[in-house]
Design a protein around this motif. Structure first.
Motif, PDB file in Angstrom:
ATOM      1  N   PRO A 106       0.802  -1.234   0.000  1.00  0.00           N
ATOM      2  CA  PRO A 106       0.000   0.000   0.000  1.00  0.00           C
ATOM      3  C   PRO A 106       0.827   1.272   0.000  1.00  0.00           C
ATOM      4  CG  PRO A 106      -0.024  -1.033   2.175  1.00  0.00           C
ATOM      5  CD  PRO A 106       0.631  -2.016   1.238  1.00  0.00           C
ATOM      6  N   GLY A 107       2.078   1.178   0.412  1.00  0.00           N
ATOM      7  CA  GLY A 107       2.935   2.358   0.360  1.00  0.00           C
ATOM      8  C   GLY A 107       3.479   2.646  -1.015  1.00  0.00           C
ATOM      9  N   ASP A 108       3.344   1.692  -1.940  1.00  0.00           N
ATOM     10  CA  ASP A 108       3.920   1.838  -3.271  1.00  0.00           C
ATOM     11  C   ASP A 108       2.890   1.797  -4.389  1.00  0.00           C
ATOM     12  OD1 ASP A 108       6.914   1.809  -2.749  1.00  0.00           O
ATOM     13  OD2 ASP A 108       6.323  -0.052  -1.745  1.00  0.00           O
ATOM     14  N   LEU A 109       1.806   1.038  -4.217  1.00  0.00           N
ATOM     15  CA  LEU A 109       0.833   0.820  -5.278  1.00  0.00           C
ATOM     16  C   LEU A 109      -0.556   1.189  -4.786  1.00  0.00           C
ATOM     17  CD1 LEU A 109       1.937  -2.770  -6.445  1.00  0.00           C
ATOM     18  CD2 LEU A 109       2.743  -0.584  -7.361  1.00  0.00           C
ATOM     19  N   ALA A 110      -1.394   1.675  -5.690  1.00  0.00           N
ATOM     20  CA  ALA A 110      -2.796   1.939  -5.367  1.00  0.00           C
ATOM     21  C   ALA A 110      -3.632   1.776  -6.627  1.00  0.00           C
ATOM     22  CB  ALA A 110      -2.980   3.345  -4.794  1.00  0.00           C
ATOM     23  N   ILE A 111      -4.777   1.105  -6.510  1.00  0.00           N
ATOM     24  CA  ILE A 111      -5.682   0.947  -7.640  1.00  0.00           C
ATOM     25  C   ILE A 111      -6.197   2.324  -8.066  1.00  0.00           C
ATOM     26  CG2 ILE A 111      -7.886  -0.038  -8.405  1.00  0.00           C
ATOM     27  CD1 ILE A 111      -5.717  -2.135  -8.010  1.00  0.00           C
ATOM     28  N   ALA A 112      -6.223   2.552  -9.380  1.00  0.00           N
ATOM     29  CA  ALA A 112      -6.728   3.807  -9.936  1.00  0.00           C
ATOM     30  C   ALA A 112      -7.784   3.484 -10.982  1.00  0.00           C
ATOM     31  CB  ALA A 112      -5.599   4.617 -10.560  1.00  0.00           C
ATOM     32  N   ALA A 128       0.152   4.469  -9.607  1.00  0.00           N
ATOM     33  CA  ALA A 128      -1.255   4.242  -9.933  1.00  0.00           C
ATOM     34  C   ALA A 128      -1.396   2.953 -10.730  1.00  0.00           C
ATOM     35  CB  ALA A 128      -1.811   5.423 -10.722  1.00  0.00           C
ATOM     36  N   SER A 129      -2.197   2.030 -10.245  1.00  0.00           N
ATOM     37  CA  SER A 129      -2.356   0.716 -10.854  1.00  0.00           C
ATOM     38  C   SER A 129      -3.705   0.640 -11.542  1.00  0.00           C
ATOM     39  CB  SER A 129      -2.229  -0.377  -9.779  1.00  0.00           C
ATOM     40  OG  SER A 129      -0.907  -0.420  -9.276  1.00  0.00           O
ATOM     41  N   LEU A 130      -3.654   0.713 -12.882  1.00  0.00           N
ATOM     42  CA  LEU A 130      -4.838   0.605 -13.706  1.00  0.00           C
ATOM     43  C   LEU A 130      -4.911  -0.810 -14.282  1.00  0.00           C
ATOM     44  CD1 LEU A 130      -3.315   3.635 -14.762  1.00  0.00           C
ATOM     45  CD2 LEU A 130      -5.776   3.965 -14.959  1.00  0.00           C
ATOM     46  N   ILE A 131      -6.063  -1.203 -14.774  1.00  0.00           N
ATOM     47  CA  ILE A 131      -6.264  -2.568 -15.260  1.00  0.00           C
ATOM     48  C   ILE A 131      -6.746  -2.522 -16.698  1.00  0.00           C
ATOM     49  CG2 ILE A 131      -7.560  -4.719 -14.942  1.00  0.00           C
ATOM     50  CD1 ILE A 131      -7.854  -3.969 -11.978  1.00  0.00           C
ATOM     51  N   GLY A 132      -6.127  -3.340 -17.560  1.00  0.00           N
ATOM     52  CA  GLY A 132      -6.560  -3.476 -18.944  1.00  0.00           C
ATOM     53  C   GLY A 132      -6.736  -4.941 -19.301  1.00  0.00           C
ATOM     54  N   ILE A 133      -7.870  -5.288 -19.899  1.00  0.00           N
ATOM     55  CA  ILE A 133      -8.120  -6.659 -20.373  1.00  0.00           C
ATOM     56  C   ILE A 133      -7.580  -6.786 -21.787  1.00  0.00           C
ATOM     57  CG2 ILE A 133      -9.909  -8.291 -21.091  1.00  0.00           C
ATOM     58  CD1 ILE A 133     -11.624  -7.325 -18.808  1.00  0.00           C
ATOM     59  N   GLU A 134      -6.804  -7.832 -22.050  1.00  0.00           N
ATOM     60  CA  GLU A 134      -6.171  -8.024 -23.359  1.00  0.00           C
ATOM     61  C   GLU A 134      -6.912  -9.118 -24.139  1.00  0.00           C
ATOM     62  OE1 GLU A 134      -1.706  -8.348 -25.288  1.00  0.00           O
ATOM     63  OE2 GLU A 134      -2.038  -9.088 -23.259  1.00  0.00           O
ATOM     64  N   GLY A 135      -8.014  -8.715 -24.764  1.00  0.00           N
ATOM     65  CA  GLY A 135      -8.722  -9.640 -25.632  1.00  0.00           C
ATOM     66  C   GLY A 135     -10.210  -9.688 -25.370  1.00  0.00           C
ATOM     67  N   GLY A 136     -11.001  -9.486 -26.437  1.00  0.00           N
ATOM     68  CA  GLY A 136     -12.446  -9.464 -26.301  1.00  0.00           C
ATOM     69  C   GLY A 136     -13.056 -10.795 -25.933  1.00  0.00           C
ATOM     70  N   HIS A 137     -12.301 -11.898 -26.078  1.00  0.00           N
ATOM     71  CA  HIS A 137     -12.813 -13.203 -25.643  1.00  0.00           C
ATOM     72  C   HIS A 137     -13.128 -13.210 -24.160  1.00  0.00           C
ATOM     73  CE1 HIS A 137      -8.484 -13.114 -25.065  1.00  0.00           C
ATOM     74  NE2 HIS A 137      -8.580 -14.109 -24.203  1.00  0.00           N
ATOM     75  N   SER A 138     -12.493 -12.305 -23.401  1.00  0.00           N
ATOM     76  CA  SER A 138     -12.666 -12.297 -21.948  1.00  0.00           C
ATOM     77  C   SER A 138     -14.039 -11.813 -21.502  1.00  0.00           C
ATOM     78  CB  SER A 138     -11.584 -11.434 -21.289  1.00  0.00           C
ATOM     79  OG  SER A 138     -10.322 -12.074 -21.344  1.00  0.00           O
ATOM     80  N   ILE A 139     -14.831 -11.214 -22.408  1.00  0.00           N
ATOM     81  CA  ILE A 139     -16.180 -10.793 -22.006  1.00  0.00           C
ATOM     82  C   ILE A 139     -17.243 -11.785 -22.464  1.00  0.00           C
ATOM     83  CG2 ILE A 139     -15.508  -8.364 -21.955  1.00  0.00           C
ATOM     84  CD1 ILE A 139     -17.260  -8.027 -24.541  1.00  0.00           C
ATOM     85  N   ALA A 140     -16.839 -12.855 -23.177  1.00  0.00           N
ATOM     86  CA  ALA A 140     -17.770 -13.917 -23.599  1.00  0.00           C
ATOM     87  C   ALA A 140     -18.990 -13.344 -24.329  1.00  0.00           C
ATOM     88  CB  ALA A 140     -18.214 -14.753 -22.396  1.00  0.00           C
ATOM     89  N   THR A 141     -18.744 -12.345 -25.187  1.00  0.00           N
ATOM     90  CA  THR A 141     -19.790 -11.753 -26.022  1.00  0.00           C
ATOM     91  C   THR A 141     -20.971 -11.268 -25.180  1.00  0.00           C
ATOM     92  OG1 THR A 141     -19.135 -13.501 -27.595  1.00  0.00           O
ATOM     93  CG2 THR A 141     -20.869 -12.004 -28.299  1.00  0.00           C
ATOM     94  N   SER A 142     -20.670 -10.701 -24.009  1.00  0.00           N
ATOM     95  CA  SER A 142     -21.713 -10.267 -23.079  1.00  0.00           C
ATOM     96  C   SER A 142     -21.463  -8.838 -22.636  1.00  0.00           C
ATOM     97  CB  SER A 142     -21.747 -11.186 -21.858  1.00  0.00           C
ATOM     98  OG  SER A 142     -22.518 -10.634 -20.811  1.00  0.00           O
ATOM     99  N   LEU A 143     -22.416  -7.946 -22.901  1.00  0.00           N
ATOM    100  CA  LEU A 143     -22.288  -6.578 -22.404  1.00  0.00           C
ATOM    101  C   LEU A 143     -22.419  -6.522 -20.890  1.00  0.00           C
ATOM    102  CD1 LEU A 143     -24.247  -4.469 -25.051  1.00  0.00           C
ATOM    103  CD2 LEU A 143     -21.805  -5.016 -24.971  1.00  0.00           C
ATOM    104  N   GLY A 144     -23.150  -7.455 -20.316  1.00  0.00           N
ATOM    105  CA  GLY A 144     -23.245  -7.499 -18.852  1.00  0.00           C
ATOM    106  C   GLY A 144     -21.906  -7.805 -18.216  1.00  0.00           C
ATOM    107  N   VAL A 145     -21.170  -8.762 -18.801  1.00  0.00           N
ATOM    108  CA  VAL A 145     -19.828  -9.063 -18.297  1.00  0.00           C
ATOM    109  C   VAL A 145     -18.919  -7.859 -18.492  1.00  0.00           C
ATOM    110  CG1 VAL A 145     -17.786 -10.523 -18.649  1.00  0.00           C
ATOM    111  CG2 VAL A 145     -20.071 -11.556 -18.610  1.00  0.00           C
ATOM    112  N   LEU A 146     -19.022  -7.200 -19.641  1.00  0.00           N
ATOM    113  CA  LEU A 146     -18.227  -5.993 -19.894  1.00  0.00           C
ATOM    114  C   LEU A 146     -18.471  -4.948 -18.813  1.00  0.00           C
ATOM    115  CD1 LEU A 146     -16.483  -4.266 -21.970  1.00  0.00           C
ATOM    116  CD2 LEU A 146     -18.681  -3.457 -22.829  1.00  0.00           C
ATOM    117  N   ARG A 147     -19.728  -4.683 -18.518  1.00  0.00           N
ATOM    118  CA  ARG A 147     -20.048  -3.666 -17.509  1.00  0.00           C
ATOM    119  C   ARG A 147     -19.575  -4.094 -16.113  1.00  0.00           C
ATOM    120  NH1 ARG A 147     -24.746  -3.117 -20.985  1.00  0.00           N
ATOM    121  NH2 ARG A 147     -25.812  -4.773 -19.836  1.00  0.00           N
ATOM    122  N   ALA A 148     -19.675  -5.400 -15.823  1.00  0.00           N
ATOM    123  CA  ALA A 148     -19.201  -5.888 -14.520  1.00  0.00           C
ATOM    124  C   ALA A 148     -17.697  -5.684 -14.391  1.00  0.00           C
ATOM    125  CB  ALA A 148     -19.564  -7.353 -14.342  1.00  0.00           C
TER     126      ALA A 148
END
Length: 416
Positions: A106-112, A128-148
Motif C-alpha cells: 500500500p505504500g507503493d501501489l494503489a488501484i486507480a 497508480a495501478s490501472l487494469i486493462g483486459i487483453e482480448g475481447g474473448h474475456s467478455i464472452a460476447t456479453s455486455l453485462g460481463v463488460l459492464r461488470a
C-alpha cells in the motif's frame, strides 16, 4: 562481434543513463505490463517478494521506481484460445491478482479507476495501478460481463488478441467479419458509453478503421509499433495514425524487438522455422492453472521455459545465427515516426514488459524508460513534449473518455 564492441555498448548505455538523470519529466504512465500473467505462471499468484528482484521477472517495485513509473496499466491477459466462459473466470483471477498486489504494497501501489485517481496516487508518491483486459474473448460476447468488469476497475479492453472473436478480426488471423460486425460495433459503443477505453492493439487494420468509424470518444493502442518502419502485423499503418490524430487517441509505442526491428523479426521467423524443422516440442508452455482453494500456491508447478533437451538441440543453430541487437535508438525511431504522422499529442509508451523476452539493449526491464527519454531529448524533444509522451497524453484520453461517457461508472475513489 568486433573486439571491444560489447564494452563500447556498455559505456554508451552508462552515458545514456547519466544523461537521463538530467531529463525532467512527468512520471511514466505505461500502457501495458504482463506481470499478473507471470505471477500466475511462475509463482502460483503469490505476490510477496516484489520489493526485490525475483527470477524471471522484468518488473518489481525498486525497478519501477528506478524507471520513474508513476502509473501502470496492468494487463490481465488470458489466452485467446480458451473457451469464453473459462476466459471470464481466468480474467477474474487476473484482476484479483492486481488487487492483491496493490493491497500487499500500500505504500507503493494503489488501484486507480479514473484520471483523478491517477493524479492523486502519483501526488501521494505511489504508483497508480490501472487494469486493462487483453482480448475481447474475456467478455464472452456479453455486455453485462463488460459492464461488470468496468465496475471492478477495468479501464480498457483490447478488442482481440491473437484469435478472432465472433465480432472482431485479429491481426493474427484471416478476417471473418470485415473488421467488426454489428455485435462488435455494439461492444465499442457500449465501452465508450460507460467510459471504458477501446484498445486497438492486436486487431487487424480493417478492425482499426471499423472501430474508428464507430467511436465517439478517443481510442488507444496499448502496445504497438509503426508499420511504416517495420511492416509487422502488430504495428499501426500511417492511414490509421492519421485517423488517430483526428480521433484524439494515443498510440503507446512498444519495445518488443520483433515489432521494432525488421532484422530481428526476420531472425525470429527463421528461428521458429528451424525449431519446427527439427521437430522440437512447442516452446510455449500451456496456460498454467490457478491454485485450488485448499492448495498451497507454492505447490503449483511453474509453467515456464522450454524443454532442456530441445534447447540443447537448438543451440547449434543459435550459435550460427546470433540474435540481432535491437537498440533504444530504433525504439526512438518508432516514437518519432508516430509523432510525425499522428502528432505529439497522440503518442505514449507501452513497453510490454513481462510479456516478452525479446527486448532492446538498455530496455531489458522497467528501469529503462529514462534511457529512452534521454535518447529523445538528445534528438531535440522538449521537456513539455516528453511530458506528453510520458503520461500527459494518456491522462487526457482517460479524462476525455470519462467526460464523453453517457453513463459513467467512474470516477470514484477506491477504498484504501
Amino acid at each position: 562481434m568486433p573486439l571491444g564492441a560489447g564494452a563500447d555498448r556498455a559505456n554508451q548505455l552508462r552515458d545514456t543513463t547519466r544523461r537521463s538523470s538530467q531529463v525532467v519529466m512527468m512520471p511514466i504512465i505505461d500502457g501495458h505490463n504482463d506481470l499478473p500473467m507471470q505471477l500466475r505462471a511462475r509463482y502460483g499468484y503469490r505476490v510477496e517478494g516484489l520489493t526485490r528482484s525475483r527470477p524471471g521477472l522484468q518488473t518489481d517495485i525498486p525497478r519501477l521506481r528506478a524507471g520513474r513509473v508513476g502509473g501502470q496499466f496492468w494487463s490481465v491477459y488470458v489466452p485467446s484460445d480458451l473457451p469464453e466462459p473459462e476466459a471470464v473466470v481466468a480474467t477474474m483471477e487476473q484482476i484479483d491478482a492486481v488487487y492483491r498486489m496493490a493491497a500487499a504494497y500500500p505504500g507503493d501501489l494503489a488501484i486507480a479507476c479514473s484520471a483523478d485517481d491517477v493524479e492523486r496516487v502519483i501526488g501521494e508518491g505511489r504508483i497508480a495501478s490501472l487494469i486493462g483486459i487483453e482480448g475481447g474473448h474475456s467478455i464472452a460476447t456479453s455486455l453485462g460481463v463488460l459492464r461488470a468488469f468496468a465496475r471492478l476497475g477495468v479501464r480498457y479492453l483490447t478488442l482481440t488478441h491473437n484469435h478472432n472473436t465472433s465480432w472482431a478480426d485479429s491481426a493474427a488471423a484471416e478476417p471473418a467479419v470485415d473488421g467488426l460486425n454489428d455485435d462488435g460495433r455494439a461492444v465499442v459503443r457500449e465501452m465508450q458509453r460507460i467510459g471504458m477505453l477501446v484498445d486497438l492493439s492486436h486487431v487487424a487494420p480493417i478492425t482499426m478503421h471499423a472501430a474508428l468509424d464507430t467511436a465517439f470518444a478517443p481510442v488507444l493502442f496499448s502496445h504497438s509499433g509503426t508499420r511504416a518502419l517495420h511492416d509487422h502485423r502488430r504495428n499501426v499503418p500511417d492511414d490509421v495514425l492519421t485517423r488517430l490524430r483526428d480521433n484524439g487517441g494515443v498510440l503507446h509505442l512498444t519495445f518488443v524487438s520483433p515489432f521494432v526491428s525488421a532484422e530481428f523479426g526476420a531472425w525470429q521467423d527463421a528461428a521458429e522455422a528451424e525449431w519446427a524443422r527439427l521437430g522440437l516440442p512447442d516452446p510455449y508452455p500451456p496456460f498454467p492453472r490457478a491454485p485450488r482453494p485448499a492448495e498451497d500456491p507454492a505447490a503449483v508447478p511453474p509453467r515456464v521455459g522450454v524443454d532442456v533437451a530441445a534447447e540443447a538441440a537448438f543451440r547449434p543453430w543459435l550459435a550460427a545465427n546470433p540474435r540481432p541487437v535491437v537498440t533504444i535508438a530504433q525504439v526512438a525511431d518508432h516514437v518519432e515516426h508516430a509523432r510525425e504522422v499522428a502528432g505529439v499529442d497522440h503518442v505514449g509508451l507501452g513497453g510490454d514488459f513481462d510479456g516478452t523476452t525479446d527486448l532492446p539493449e538498455g530496455l531489458s526491464d522497467v528501469s529503462g524508460y529514462p534511457r529512452l527519454l534521454a535518447e529523445l531529448s538528445s534528438r531535440g524533444w522538449s521537456g513539455a513534449d516528453l511530458d506528453k509522451l510520458s503520461g500527459r497524453n494518456v491522462l487526457r484520453v482517460l479524462r476525455d473518455s470519462e467526460r464523453l461517457a453517457q453513463e459513467p461508472l467512474w470516477p470514484r475513489t477506491p477504498a484504501r
